[in-house]
Scaffold this motif. Structure first.
Motif, PDB file in Angstrom:
ATOM      1  N   LYS A 201       0.822  -1.213   0.000  1.00 46.11           N
ATOM      2  CA  LYS A 201       0.000   0.000   0.000  1.00 46.11           C
ATOM      3  C   LYS A 201       0.852   1.256   0.000  1.00 46.11           C
ATOM      4  N   VAL A 202       1.904   1.278   0.819  1.00 46.10           N
ATOM      5  CA  VAL A 202       2.709   2.506   0.954  1.00 46.10           C
ATOM      6  C   VAL A 202       3.945   2.477   0.070  1.00 46.10           C
ATOM      7  N   LYS A 203       4.145   1.362  -0.629  1.00 45.11           N
ATOM      8  CA  LYS A 203       5.229   1.204  -1.604  1.00 45.11           C
ATOM      9  C   LYS A 203       6.596   1.420  -0.952  1.00 45.11           C
ATOM     10  N   LYS A 204       7.403   2.310  -1.472  1.00 40.50           N
ATOM     11  CA  LYS A 204       8.797   2.430  -1.052  1.00 40.50           C
ATOM     12  C   LYS A 204       8.984   3.098   0.313  1.00 40.50           C
ATOM     13  N   ARG A 205       7.910   3.549   0.931  1.00 42.41           N
ATOM     14  CA  ARG A 205       8.051   4.221   2.225  1.00 42.41           C
ATOM     15  C   ARG A 205       8.255   3.235   3.373  1.00 42.41           C
ATOM     16  N   LEU A 206       7.998   1.956   3.157  1.00 42.72           N
ATOM     17  CA  LEU A 206       8.146   0.947   4.206  1.00 42.72           C
ATOM     18  C   LEU A 206       8.986  -0.218   3.713  1.00 42.72           C
ATOM     19  N   THR A 207      10.020  -0.527   4.491  1.00 42.88           N
ATOM     20  CA  THR A 207      10.825  -1.719   4.267  1.00 42.88           C
ATOM     21  C   THR A 207      10.626  -2.636   5.460  1.00 42.88           C
ATOM     22  N   LEU A 208      10.157  -3.847   5.217  1.00 45.45           N
ATOM     23  CA  LEU A 208       9.835  -4.796   6.281  1.00 45.45           C
ATOM     24  C   LEU A 208      10.871  -5.914   6.257  1.00 45.45           C
ATOM     25  N   VAL A 209      11.540  -6.130   7.407  1.00 42.42           N
ATOM     26  CA  VAL A 209      12.661  -7.065   7.463  1.00 42.42           C
ATOM     27  C   VAL A 209      12.451  -8.084   8.574  1.00 42.42           C
ATOM     28  N   HIS A 210      12.665  -9.345   8.248  1.00 37.67           N
ATOM     29  CA  HIS A 210      12.639 -10.405   9.259  1.00 37.67           C
ATOM     30  C   HIS A 210      13.999 -10.446   9.948  1.00 37.67           C
ATOM     31  N   GLY A 211      14.020 -10.168  11.248  1.00 37.61           N
ATOM     32  CA  GLY A 211      15.275 -10.159  11.989  1.00 37.61           C
ATOM     33  C   GLY A 211      15.040  -9.754  13.425  1.00 37.61           C
ATOM     34  N   ARG A 212      16.122  -9.643  14.177  1.00 35.67           N
ATOM     35  CA  ARG A 212      16.062  -9.279  15.591  1.00 35.67           C
ATOM     36  C   ARG A 212      16.382  -7.795  15.763  1.00 35.67           C
ATOM     37  N   PHE A 213      15.612  -7.122  16.608  1.00 39.33           N
ATOM     38  CA  PHE A 213      15.854  -5.683  16.769  1.00 39.33           C
ATOM     39  C   PHE A 213      17.180  -5.391  17.460  1.00 39.33           C
ATOM     40  N   GLY A 214      17.796  -6.398  18.069  1.00 37.90           N
ATOM     41  CA  GLY A 214      19.139  -6.194  18.617  1.00 37.90           C
ATOM     42  C   GLY A 214      20.157  -5.898  17.536  1.00 37.90           C
ATOM     43  N   ASP A 215      19.829  -6.258  16.291  1.00 41.83           N
ATOM     44  CA  ASP A 215      20.716  -6.008  15.146  1.00 41.83           C
ATOM     45  C   ASP A 215      20.198  -4.868  14.280  1.00 41.83           C
TER      46      ASP A 215
END
Length: 349
Positions: free
Chosen positions: A81-95
């Motif tokens: 929906k928001v296209k390039k404004r959001l990048t969604l990443v699978h990972g740990r927030f410690g990194d």
């Protein structure tokens, strides 16, 4: 959301509830989203904070991180929906600093962390977070690695007692651990109901109080997911990735988390004790954060009425200075560890 706070009235491992971002207005104010910029949502969940950040300014963009693959899958519609404004990443927030730089972003204007477990995880019995429904004793946010059942069935009595006492703040930790050792000799623990029933048979529920298994489940969940260790790493990662003036906002739900965040900001804003007249003067280090909040910010009575889970929430925030990032704080790191682990590292609790 529900269950990140495990105190009375927080519904720590209770039944379903719709996703409600806690302290949303306060988070957006502390992040100062109206100025426009690039932000990190280190705990995407159902995307409540991310949506609000994107709505806060047409030039806002977000790198959102979650270790739960279900949360990533659930956020794909928002990405589209928001296209390039959001990048969604699978990972740990410690990194979060390494993850963000891997996306081509060298520094950011704000980082928000909402610590704990989400209602989506609690609502699904097969995830094994809640004791109110029958499900496998799992509790793994990433759905991989050793589970809560592995820990309960394999850890020593001393280790289990330390987990329940230090992470779950359960006063009868040793008693519960001993009973688990005896019970697993007859039959291994496989379900949430098995463990919850055992604990309920050992600890009497006070009238109007939390379920007897609440603290035991909290301790296991924190241990299985290394939640406090991830929080410590995330605080230091945020310090490295934030640009001068960038905001770090952290929402916690119980005393263990809040103690770590409080001491981190105390040390990084120069408010921590630097010595005494009985000790040599310690080196003065230039603060890396300026305090935004004076002490914790809590929910209003109106928010608590709408969302009882918000009752135990505490928000702390700071703004990045121009000082270079410092080495990780060993004292903060040890707050996230069990006593034996700290002792092995040569530390002291």
């Amino acid at each position: 959301m529900m269950g990140r706070g495990d105190g009375p009235g927080a519904g720590a491992a209770g039944g379903p509830t719709r996703h409600v971002p806690v302290l949303l207005a306060e988070v957006l104010t502390a992040l100062d989203v109206k100025r426009g910029g690039t932000f990190i949502d280190g705990t995407f969940g159902a995307g409540g904070y991310t949506r609000a950040i994107l709505d806060g300014h047409p030039r806002n963009s977000v790198v959102a991180i979650d270790r739960d693959p279900d949360a990533i899958a659930g956020g794909e519609a928002l990405v589209a929906k928001v296209k390039k404004r959001l990048t969604l990443v699978h990972g740990r927030f410690g990194d979060l600093d390494e993850i963000t730089k891997a996306q081509g972003v060298e520094s950011v204007d704000g980082v928000v962390l909402d610590i704990g477990v989400s209602s989506m995880q609690l609502d699904e019995a097969e995830r094994g977070f809640s004791f109110r429904g029958e499900g496998p004793l799992d509790m793994r946010m990433e759905q991989s690695g050793p589970s809560a059942a592995d820990l309960v069935n394999e850890a020593s009595e001393a280790e289990l007692a330390d987990i329940f006492y230090h992470y779950g703040e359960e006063r009868r930790a040793r008693f519960v651990a001993r009973a688990i050792i005896e019970a697993r000799r007859r039959e291994p623990f496989e379900t949430t109901r098995q463990l919850a029933d055992l604990v309920a048979s050992l600890i009497r529920q006070e009238p109007g109080g939390i379920h007897p298994a609440t603290r035991v489940f909290q301790g296991l969940r924190i241990a299985v997911n290394d939640e406090l260790g991830e929080l410590v790493r995330a605080l230091h990662s945020a310090e490295r990735i934030l640009k001068p003036g960038g905001r770090l906002v952290v929402v916690t739900f119980h005393s263990l988390e809040d103690r770590i965040v409080k001491q981190f900001f105390a040390a990084r804003t120069g408010r921590a004790p630097s010595g005494s007249r009985h000790l040599p003067t310690m080196n003065v280090v230039e603060p890396t954060f300026d305090a935004i909040t004076k002490g914790p910010v809590g929910p209003s009575d109106q928010e608590i009425a709408r969302n009882p889970r918000a009752r135990s929430a505490k928000l702390r925030a700071g703004a990045r200075t121009t000082a270079p990032a410092q080495e990780p704080l060993s004292a903060i790191t040890m707050l996230a560890e069990l006593p034996q682990t700290a002792e092995k590292r040569g530390g002291r609790r």
